[in-house]
Design a protein around this motif. Structure first.
Motif, PDB file in Angstrom:
ATOM      1  N   ALA A  67       1.186  -1.444  -0.135  1.00 16.35           N
ATOM      2  CA  ALA A  67       0.175  -0.279   0.228  1.00 16.35           C
ATOM      3  C   ALA A  67       0.669   0.917   0.069  1.00 16.35           C
ATOM      4  O   ALA A  67       2.041   1.418   0.750  1.00 16.35           O
ATOM      5  CB  ALA A  67      -1.185   0.185   1.230  1.00 16.35           C
ATOM      6  N   HIS A  68       0.565   2.235  -1.065  1.00 18.28           N
ATOM      7  CA  HIS A  68       0.753   3.622  -0.718  1.00 18.28           C
ATOM      8  C   HIS A  68       1.230   3.862   0.566  1.00 18.28           C
ATOM      9  O   HIS A  68       2.192   4.785   1.238  1.00 18.28           O
ATOM     10  CB  HIS A  68       1.068   3.808  -1.872  1.00 18.28           C
ATOM     11  N   HIS A  69      -0.374   4.748   1.414  1.00 14.14           N
ATOM     12  CA  HIS A  69      -0.678   4.978   2.309  1.00 14.14           C
ATOM     13  C   HIS A  69      -0.306   4.124   3.584  1.00 14.14           C
ATOM     14  O   HIS A  69      -1.238   2.801   3.361  1.00 14.14           O
ATOM     15  CB  HIS A  69      -2.064   5.671   2.381  1.00 14.14           C
ATOM     16  N   PRO A  70       0.676   4.472   4.808  1.00 17.59           N
ATOM     17  CA  PRO A  70       0.447   3.873   5.901  1.00 17.59           C
ATOM     18  C   PRO A  70      -0.255   2.896   6.803  1.00 17.59           C
ATOM     19  O   PRO A  70      -1.214   4.200   6.948  1.00 17.59           O
ATOM     20  CB  PRO A  70       1.880   4.165   6.379  1.00 17.59           C
ATOM     21  N   ALA A 102       4.398   1.614   1.414  1.00 11.28           N
ATOM     22  CA  ALA A 102       5.522   2.252   0.626  1.00 11.28           C
ATOM     23  C   ALA A 102       5.132   3.549   0.399  1.00 11.28           C
ATOM     24  O   ALA A 102       4.200   4.135  -0.764  1.00 11.28           O
ATOM     25  CB  ALA A 102       6.291   1.460  -0.407  1.00 11.28           C
ATOM     26  N   HIS A 103       5.758   4.837   1.537  1.00 12.76           N
ATOM     27  CA  HIS A 103       4.903   6.293   1.422  1.00 12.76           C
ATOM     28  C   HIS A 103       5.601   7.125   0.408  1.00 12.76           C
ATOM     29  O   HIS A 103       6.017   6.920  -0.719  1.00 12.76           O
ATOM     30  CB  HIS A 103       4.815   6.351   3.265  1.00 12.76           C
ATOM     31  N   THR A 104       6.552   8.106   1.543  1.00 17.99           N
ATOM     32  CA  THR A 104       7.763   8.953   0.636  1.00 17.99           C
ATOM     33  C   THR A 104       8.543   8.399   0.041  1.00 17.99           C
ATOM     34  O   THR A 104       8.844   8.840  -1.089  1.00 17.99           O
ATOM     35  CB  THR A 104       7.301  10.376   1.446  1.00 17.99           C
ATOM     36  N   GLY A 290       1.885  14.370  -6.312  1.00 10.69           N
ATOM     37  CA  GLY A 290       1.333  13.411  -5.727  1.00 10.69           C
ATOM     38  C   GLY A 290       0.933  14.327  -4.293  1.00 10.69           C
ATOM     39  O   GLY A 290       1.562  14.490  -3.605  1.00 10.69           O
ATOM     40  N   GLY A 291      -0.653  13.737  -4.207  1.00 13.63           N
ATOM     41  CA  GLY A 291      -1.004  13.453  -2.748  1.00 13.63           C
ATOM     42  C   GLY A 291      -1.143  15.335  -1.650  1.00 13.63           C
ATOM     43  O   GLY A 291      -0.965  16.270  -2.988  1.00 13.63           O
ATOM     44  N   ASP A 292      -0.071  16.167  -0.912  1.00 11.38           N
ATOM     45  CA  ASP A 292      -0.810  16.654  -0.208  1.00 11.38           C
ATOM     46  C   ASP A 292       0.176  17.884  -0.316  1.00 11.38           C
ATOM     47  O   ASP A 292       1.499  17.147   0.531  1.00 11.38           O
ATOM     48  CB  ASP A 292      -1.242  16.621   1.287  1.00 11.38           C
ATOM     49  N   GLY A 332      -7.273  16.652  -6.236  1.00 11.62           N
ATOM     50  CA  GLY A 332      -7.661  15.608  -5.432  1.00 11.62           C
ATOM     51  C   GLY A 332      -6.293  14.807  -5.290  1.00 11.62           C
ATOM     52  O   GLY A 332      -5.607  14.337  -5.612  1.00 11.62           O
ATOM     53  N   HIS A 333      -6.202  14.433  -3.742  1.00 11.52           N
ATOM     54  CA  HIS A 333      -5.185  12.877  -3.080  1.00 11.52           C
ATOM     55  C   HIS A 333      -5.601  12.082  -3.797  1.00 11.52           C
ATOM     56  O   HIS A 333      -4.709  10.957  -3.980  1.00 11.52           O
ATOM     57  CB  HIS A 333      -5.398  13.134  -1.947  1.00 11.52           C
ATOM     58  N   HIS A 334      -6.290  11.686  -4.634  1.00 14.39           N
ATOM     59  CA  HIS A 334      -6.707   9.982  -4.977  1.00 14.39           C
ATOM     60  C   HIS A 334      -6.263  10.239  -5.874  1.00 14.39           C
ATOM     61  O   HIS A 334      -6.054   8.891  -7.045  1.00 14.39           O
ATOM     62  CB  HIS A 334      -8.339  10.199  -4.737  1.00 14.39           C
ATOM     63  N   VAL A 335      -5.856  10.728  -7.119  1.00 15.90           N
ATOM     64  CA  VAL A 335      -5.106  10.720  -8.093  1.00 15.90           C
ATOM     65  C   VAL A 335      -3.663   9.828  -7.883  1.00 15.90           C
ATOM     66  O   VAL A 335      -3.515   9.657  -8.801  1.00 15.90           O
ATOM     67  CB  VAL A 335      -4.420  11.817  -8.531  1.00 15.90           C
ATOM     68  N   GLU A 336      -3.476   9.849  -6.700  1.00  8.58           N
ATOM     69  CA  GLU A 336      -1.875   9.595  -6.442  1.00  8.58           C
ATOM     70  C   GLU A 336      -2.328   7.424  -7.143  1.00  8.58           C
ATOM     71  O   GLU A 336      -1.603   6.291  -6.860  1.00  8.58           O
ATOM     72  CB  GLU A 336      -2.156   8.887  -5.735  1.00  8.58           C
ATOM     73  N   LYS A 337      -3.384   7.105  -7.243  1.00  8.15           N
ATOM     74  CA  LYS A 337      -4.605   6.190  -8.346  1.00  8.15           C
ATOM     75  C   LYS A 337      -3.435   4.844  -8.257  1.00  8.15           C
ATOM     76  O   LYS A 337      -3.153   4.000  -9.511  1.00  8.15           O
ATOM     77  CB  LYS A 337      -5.750   6.179  -7.724  1.00  8.15           C
TER      78      LYS A 337
HETATM   79 ZN   LIG Z   1      -1.315  10.068  -0.169  1.00 12.98          ZN
END
Ligand SMILES: [Zn+2]
Length: 373
Positions: A67-70, A102-104, A290-292, A332-337
């Motif tokens: 997952a990207h977001h922990p 795996a986030h930043t 991506g994200g914020d 939006g944040h969800h484009v990180e999809k």
């Molecule tokens: Zn994010």
């Protein structure tokens, strides 16, 4: 082809997106839930882990989720199973599903979230927006008897030393004489105890990034014939392996901000975007985080962006952007999809190269909490 162990999969993943390039303090990356010490046949790749995603992993027979977001972002003070988060963790553990985040590090990695977004927006002449990681080059100078110089050069290059841009096996040699006297207790490769010795030697110089120093030294000591090889090793004021957050590049062709907003909607598959700026202005240079990306409006402006694409834009930051003359498109944040397909395909390729039989399944659960009316 064999089914890999979870650790083998993650080792490959981290060869591409290592933890050390993460750019947020205490980013809770890595294995979050369960164990990697098990055989894996199917991995689910997802942006977020929620209960529907856990059910999807169960239904599709996955033993691991990347997952990207922990899934555990703040420290837990209890593990109650009567809270939504606790229920999720319980479900994952009871079904023996491990979760790796795996986030930043994935934001920064080459081919990670920001590159995938820049790919989707078809940005060319792409550069890093904000440098967050670099290493310094080191130099090794080693003195080797002539007959062993080739052996040492090959060993150093196999360990990764001497790589400069699109060249490998780079080194420089000078010839000279080494002098030494072996003392009592020594076992000299050349010469006798107590006698001054003079021998023809080559000085071989190679560069390498700091992160592989131990590997290079080990290769040197294995290949060098002397009991006590003489070498110098020092850090150079030359940066290498530069990585960072966000990307900046140019559009295939300039367009108005309004047309660009449509391009973003289509490319990132979102029903609407929020826009700051004059919609008739022509834009060509685009920064994306991506994200914020609230923190990066000034980096985008400094780098010469005509428009900055990022999510979660705050009201006051949007006003700041307006005052510095930076156009914003917030999809939006969800484009990180985009990471779902990107990570699944990258991992399929890495596992294929290593002949590991494992399937990467792209999550089909929509984790976007917003609906647009
Ligand atoms: Zn994010």
């Amino acid at each position: 082809m064999k089914n890999p162990n979870g650790n083998e999969i993650i080792q490959l993943f981290e060869s591409w997106s290592p933890k050390k390039i993460a750019c947020m303090e205490n980013d809770p990356i890595g294995l979050a839930i369960g164990t990697l010490n098990k055989e894996i046949t199917k991995v689910l790749v997802t942006l977020d882990v929620n209960e529907q995603v856990a059910d999807e992993a169960i239904n599709k027979g996955c033993q691991l989720i990347i997952a990207h977001h922990p899934p555990i972002f703040r420290k837990l003070s209890n593990l109650r199973t009567d809270t939504p988060a606790g229920k999720l963790y319980e479900k994952l553990i009871k079904n023996d599903i491990a979760v790796y985040a795996a986030h930043t590090n994935l934001d920064v990695a080459e081919g990670g979230v920001n590159d995938l977004l820049a790919d989707a927006l078809k940005l060319k002449n792409r550069e890093i927006l904000e440098k967050t990681y670099n290493e310094y080059l080191m130099k090794l100078a080693v003195f080797v008897p002539d007959d062993y110089a080739d052996k040492v050069r090959v060993a150093l290059s196999k360990a990764g030393a001497g790589k400069i841009g699109n060249y490998d096996s780079c080194s420089f040699s000078t010839n000279g004489q080494g002098r030494f006297r072996a003392l009592e207790g020594a076992n000299p490769f050349i010469g006798d105890i107590g006698e001054m010795e003079k021998t023809d030697e080559e000085k071989i110089e190679v560069v390498f990034p700091h992160s592989i120093k131990n590997k290079v030294l080990k290769a040197l000591l294995n290949a060098h014939p002397y009991e006590e090889p003489a070498y110098d090793i020092y850090t150079l004021a030359v940066e290498t392996n530069i990585m960072g957050l966000g990307r900046i590049g140019t559009l295939q062709q300039p367009m108005t901000l309004r047309e660009f907003a449509e391009h973003v909607k289509k490319s990132l598959n979102v029903p609407c975007v929020r826009v700051v700026g004059n919609t008739d202005e022509i834009v060509s240079k685009v920064a994306v985080v991506g994200g914020d990306g609230n923190k990066y409006i000034h980096s985008a402006k400094r780098a010469g962006a005509d428009v900055f694409v990022t999510g979660d834009m705050y009201f006051h930051v949007a006003q700041d952007a307006q005052s510095i003359g930076l156009n914003i498109v917030d999809p939006g944040h969800h484009v990180e999809k985009v990471m779902i397909k990107g990570v699944a395909e990258k991992m399929e390729q890495l596992c294929l190269e290593k002949k590991l039989a494992v399937q990467f399944i792209q999550s089909e659960i929509n984790t976007e909490p917003f609906i647009f009316l």
